[in-house]
Design an enzyme around this catalytic site. Sequence first.
Site, short mmCIF file in Angstrom:
data_model
loop_
_atom_site.label_atom_id
_atom_site.label_comp_id
_atom_site.label_asym_id
_atom_site.label_seq_id
_atom_site.Cartn_x
_atom_site.Cartn_y
_atom_site.Cartn_z
CB THR A 115 -31.51 3.87 11.56
OG1 THR A 115 -30.44 4.39 10.54
CG2 THR A 115 -32.30 5.09 12.27
CB SER A 165 -27.38 -2.45 7.02
OG SER A 165 -27.64 -1.23 6.23
CB THR A 224 -33.32 1.05 6.01
OG1 THR A 224 -32.51 2.13 6.06
CG2 THR A 224 -34.28 0.88 7.24
CG ASP A 225 -28.39 2.75 4.78
OD1 ASP A 225 -29.86 3.24 4.54
OD2 ASP A 225 -27.69 3.33 5.02
N1 ASP Z 1 -27.18 3.33 7.87
C1 ASP Z 1 -28.30 2.94 8.45
C2 ASP Z 1 -28.18 1.44 8.26
O1 ASP Z 1 -28.39 0.83 7.21
C3 ASP Z 1 -29.68 3.49 7.96
C4 ASP Z 1 -30.89 2.68 8.59
O2 ASP Z 1 -30.85 1.78 9.34
O3 ASP Z 1 -31.95 3.38 8.29
O4 ASP Z 1 -27.56 0.65 9.23
#
Ligand code: ASP
Length: 333
Positions: free
Chosen positions: A14, A56, A87-88
């Site tokens: 993100t 991710s 973050t995932d």
């Molecule tokens: N879907 C995103 C990822 O994990 C979520 C994030 O980065 O907060 O790449």
Amino acid sequence: MKEKRILLIGTGGTIASELGESGLEPELTSEQLLRYIPDISEICEVECEQLFSLDSTNIQPKHWARIAGAIRERYREFDGFVVSHGTDTMAYTAAALSYLVQGSPKPIVLTGAQKPIGFETTDSKQNLRDALTVAVSDLPGVTLVFNGKIIMGTRARKTHSKSFEAFSSINYPLLGMVRDGRIIRYIRPESRAVPQFYETVNSNVSLMKLIPGADCGVAAYLLERSDALIIESFGVGGLPTYKAGDYYETVKTGLEAGKTVVMTTQVENEGSDLAVYHVGNSIKRNLPILEAYDMTTEAVTAKLMWILGQTKDRKWVQELFYTPVACDILAGK
Ligand code: ASP
């Protein structure tokens, strides 16, 4: 004093995303991210390397090995490393890097954000700045820095899907906090003079979360297809016994075929203790299964992939599994 040199490794997420026709997608490189915090040049010199640009959700164990490989290749050149990441699955990558780069005396810091860096309201800039602040410090090893928290790489878990306060440290205290550009330290992890790097991971590991009445055939299927099965059971741990021998025999067959079975719990805090109840004690006493105790499922997954990349010898697997790496397990055998 000579300015510290940091390598910023971009992987997507993100933090680097822009809004397209079908939602957010990682577009920005680490170099572009850095332009959002120009004053960072006052605290360190940053070089950028873009490894890939992935949500991710699409990160696989082979990507962990690439990140570890990039750190290994350039380890001598830099004083610290920041990996910007979605973050995932960041907690999995943080755990994996803790096994692939062990005992690093230099900081290796993962960070990301819940809102893209180009958005008006965003946690990206603060998290990136905080991560770089930790990377120039002398806090050794793999950590995850998010919303001011400094979390041990083997102890992180994403516990909020939307809030800026996205990560928690599970069964282990925070290493510290970053506040107003200053690090408040609570714990300093141990390190070695030089890190030990590993390259091989075996991704053939499965996870089954039990639900009441869960079909044991699912466990049998996963055991057949995998080198290791992690079973997330209930409470302090156990396997259903209402159909006599059902789970017990399935696990036994898997173990006899040379598979590794780890019992853990789906309860977030305090870990497993299989010996307590008959449903756990009976398998723990009679079968050579492993128990996760206070480890996170993310760390168990990454640790098994690291171990099974080195050996399949049951004794050796057990020895490595119970040997603490980067404070991943505290409870006894
Ligand atoms: N879907 C995103 C990822 O994990 C979520 C994030 O980065 O907060 O790449």
